[in-house]
Scaffold this motif. Structure first.
Motif, PDB file in Angstrom:
ATOM      1  N   HIS A 155       9.749   3.631  -7.950  1.00  0.00           N
ATOM      2  CA  HIS A 155       9.554   2.206  -8.221  1.00  0.00           C
ATOM      3  C   HIS A 155       8.145   1.676  -7.950  1.00  0.00           C
ATOM      4  O   HIS A 155       7.761   0.647  -8.490  1.00  0.00           O
ATOM      5  CB  HIS A 155      10.592   1.328  -7.510  1.00  0.00           C
ATOM      6  N   GLY A 156       7.355   2.333  -7.088  1.00  0.00           N
ATOM      7  CA  GLY A 156       5.971   1.924  -6.897  1.00  0.00           C
ATOM      8  C   GLY A 156       5.815   0.598  -6.176  1.00  0.00           C
ATOM      9  O   GLY A 156       6.694   0.179  -5.407  1.00  0.00           O
ATOM     10  N   ALA A 157       4.676  -0.076  -6.427  1.00  0.00           N
ATOM     11  CA  ALA A 157       4.341  -1.326  -5.749  1.00  0.00           C
ATOM     12  C   ALA A 157       5.331  -2.426  -6.128  1.00  0.00           C
ATOM     13  O   ALA A 157       5.986  -2.351  -7.166  1.00  0.00           O
ATOM     14  CB  ALA A 157       2.925  -1.741  -6.127  1.00  0.00           C
ATOM     15  N   PRO A 158       5.438  -3.470  -5.290  1.00  0.00           N
ATOM     16  CA  PRO A 158       6.287  -4.614  -5.636  1.00  0.00           C
ATOM     17  C   PRO A 158       5.855  -5.242  -6.955  1.00  0.00           C
ATOM     18  O   PRO A 158       4.713  -5.069  -7.377  1.00  0.00           O
ATOM     19  CB  PRO A 158       6.032  -5.609  -4.495  1.00  0.00           C
ATOM     20  N   ILE A 159       6.777  -5.980  -7.589  1.00  0.00           N
ATOM     21  CA  ILE A 159       6.361  -6.714  -8.785  1.00  0.00           C
ATOM     22  C   ILE A 159       6.175  -8.194  -8.504  1.00  0.00           C
ATOM     23  O   ILE A 159       5.639  -8.920  -9.325  1.00  0.00           O
ATOM     24  CB  ILE A 159       7.346  -6.561  -9.968  1.00  0.00           C
TER      25      ILE A 159
ATOM     26  N   SER B  80       0.817  -1.201   0.000  1.00  0.00           N
ATOM     27  CA  SER B  80       0.000   0.000   0.000  1.00  0.00           C
ATOM     28  C   SER B  80       0.863   1.268   0.000  1.00  0.00           C
ATOM     29  O   SER B  80       0.633   2.205  -0.770  1.00  0.00           O
ATOM     30  CB  SER B  80      -0.924  -0.060   1.218  1.00  0.00           C
ATOM     31  N   ILE B  81       1.898   1.286   0.834  1.00  0.00           N
ATOM     32  CA  ILE B  81       2.771   2.473   0.928  1.00  0.00           C
ATOM     33  C   ILE B  81       3.524   2.694  -0.385  1.00  0.00           C
ATOM     34  O   ILE B  81       3.550   3.786  -0.935  1.00  0.00           O
ATOM     35  CB  ILE B  81       3.774   2.322   2.088  1.00  0.00           C
ATOM     36  N   THR B  82       4.121   1.639  -0.900  1.00  0.00           N
ATOM     37  CA  THR B  82       4.957   1.827  -2.093  1.00  0.00           C
ATOM     38  C   THR B  82       4.109   2.030  -3.350  1.00  0.00           C
ATOM     39  O   THR B  82       4.534   2.730  -4.267  1.00  0.00           O
ATOM     40  CB  THR B  82       5.949   0.656  -2.278  1.00  0.00           C
TER      41      THR B  82
ATOM     42  N   PRO C 236       9.527 -13.095   1.116  1.00  0.00           N
ATOM     43  CA  PRO C 236      10.359 -12.135   0.374  1.00  0.00           C
ATOM     44  C   PRO C 236       9.475 -11.288  -0.549  1.00  0.00           C
ATOM     45  O   PRO C 236       8.593 -11.815  -1.234  1.00  0.00           O
ATOM     46  CB  PRO C 236      11.305 -13.022  -0.433  1.00  0.00           C
ATOM     47  N   VAL C 237       9.708  -9.976  -0.515  1.00  0.00           N
ATOM     48  CA  VAL C 237       8.930  -9.054  -1.354  1.00  0.00           C
ATOM     49  C   VAL C 237       9.916  -8.378  -2.308  1.00  0.00           C
ATOM     50  O   VAL C 237      10.965  -7.883  -1.881  1.00  0.00           O
ATOM     51  CB  VAL C 237       8.189  -8.011  -0.488  1.00  0.00           C
ATOM     52  N   PHE C 238       9.559  -8.384  -3.610  1.00  0.00           N
ATOM     53  CA  PHE C 238      10.490  -7.934  -4.654  1.00  0.00           C
ATOM     54  C   PHE C 238      10.005  -6.656  -5.331  1.00  0.00           C
ATOM     55  O   PHE C 238       8.842  -6.582  -5.748  1.00  0.00           O
ATOM     56  CB  PHE C 238      10.649  -9.026  -5.713  1.00  0.00           C
ATOM     57  N   TRP C 239      10.900  -5.690  -5.431  1.00  0.00           N
ATOM     58  CA  TRP C 239      10.603  -4.443  -6.134  1.00  0.00           C
ATOM     59  C   TRP C 239      11.514  -4.278  -7.350  1.00  0.00           C
ATOM     60  O   TRP C 239      12.677  -4.727  -7.319  1.00  0.00           O
ATOM     61  CB  TRP C 239      10.846  -3.245  -5.211  1.00  0.00           C
TER      62      TRP C 239
END
Lengths: 261, 261
Positions: free
Chosen positions: A186-190, A177-179, A220-223
């Protein structure tokens, strides 16, 4: 000297005078820092199109007019050729020198690109109580080459590079939500979860940066990562390109919290 | 024939065969439609930079490769030179002809830009119960030249054009929230309330489109308008440019609801 509480214009003045040539991490707390890429006009159209087609990897903060060193939108009274502590010059994709000032190298056909950086959203994540492991552990963020193709544009093409931050499942929604509200950095994770799904063989062996601890049950969360445009450009071997040296960024006058659209 | 329920690919096929040459309004319900602008490569860099600096006026859906008529991202199997019902050719800023097919005019140095359109967010507003007055009244949206300068880029500069939709105060928040989530079709409003603040002398006399009723107590809400890039480009008088004819748009395969980032 506590650089974290100084104004960006003050720090940029020290950099311009050659009194400050180190990394900018932690300086001017709360203000966005940007990656630099300078290309000749002949390659600038393809790169601008590449950024348009890959906005999550290449979130543009500002593009200079052809030949202009002046930063207009992200800072006042800033000179892109003197206000970054350390530059790297690349010829045909090979690094040929490091400089603390590129005034003498500047050409009338140069175009600069200032590109948003994940430092900006990490501050917002920390403020919201989302853990950022590599900061906790005093490391560089882990980065991985994926099997995902960027959208090519002219001479530029290549695989997407991602950064990874592990976190408990109940923090993932907040992190998205934050990103997501910060598309200019870069915005939301991909991707969230299984590294193999995006071609990462071993999460403990990043291609760039450092491995970080992933606790039991963490996801793990990827941006998308700003290393992508650099690697794509250098792969294309333009006759000349100039970048910032890793960690030696341009400090803008714009607060991270204002990079929300 | 009920075009509103047909698939975009079916309607585009009819257009390509010359069987459909009228306006596309109301066709392929729920699918995004795009504005077209074609420029030679020599002017394309400045225009691409203009769109980067003015994303709310010029939200790009897709930019073609140099010389390519193929639409890759917003539609499958689409040809930008044949799949729009009516085109206008401009030479040195003057309209010199209307065509239903530009295959014969296409050049190896042409670059097409598909630009998002407020039609897309109007559907979302209506679904959420926000009134869209010009649709209620069967008119064209009222548009105004403001005193706000666009960010210039190379040969392109000019004033911002806005569209206006009046609504009760208690609907404004919903309208902002919905459109803010759709940055690829102009995004959030740029002004709410007093028209004089942005240089509009008489709200009842739009510069383009039709005047609409503003009920007692309603607030005018202003969005950046896709007429801006057209007017800016034509003012710069490029040797040649091609646009869609007003109301004769490119119908994409992408649902409006998917234009949220």
């Amino acid at each position: 000297m506590d650089y974290s509480t100084m104004k960006p214009s003050e720090v940029r003045a020290l950099i311009r005078q050659g009194k400050l040539t180190g990394q900018t991490s932690g300086m001017c707390d709360g203000y966005a820092q940007g990656n630099l890429l300078v290309l000749p006009r002949a390659q600038a159209y393809d790169f601008l199109l590449f950024t348009q087609r890959n906005p999550k990897s290449c979130p543009i903060l500002e593009v200079g007019d052809v030949g202009s060193r002046l930063v207009k939108r992200m800072a006042a009274d800033a000179d892109i050729a003197t206000d970054i502590p350390k530059y790297r010059v690349w010829e045909n994709g090979v690094m040929t020198g490091e400089y603390t000032d590129i005034s003498q190298l500047w050409r009338e056909d140069f175009v600069y690109f200032l590109i948003g950086c994940s430092f900006s959203f990490e501050g917002e994540l920390l403020s919201a109580g989302v853990p950022v492991r590599h900061i906790e552990e005093g490391k560089n963020v882990p980065m991985y080459l994926t099997n995902i193709d960027c959208e090519p544009a002219g001479i530029f093409h290549g695989k997407l590079v991602v950064s990874m931050r592990p976190m408990p499942a109940d923090q993932v929604i907040r992190a998205v939500s934050i990103t997501a509200s910060m598309p200019r950095v870069h915005g939301a994770p991909i991707h969230i979860g299984d590294p193999a799904k995006i071609g990462i063989a071993d999460i403990h062996k990043p291609d760039f940066g450092d491995a970080v601890t992933i606790h039991e049950g963490e996801i793990p969360v990827f941006w998308c990562c700003g290393v992508t445009p650099q690697s794509v450009v250098m792969n294309a071997k333009p006759p000349i390109a100039i970048s910032h040296a890793p960690g030696h960024m341009f400090i803008t006058d714009v607060k991270n919290s204002l990079l929300k659209d």
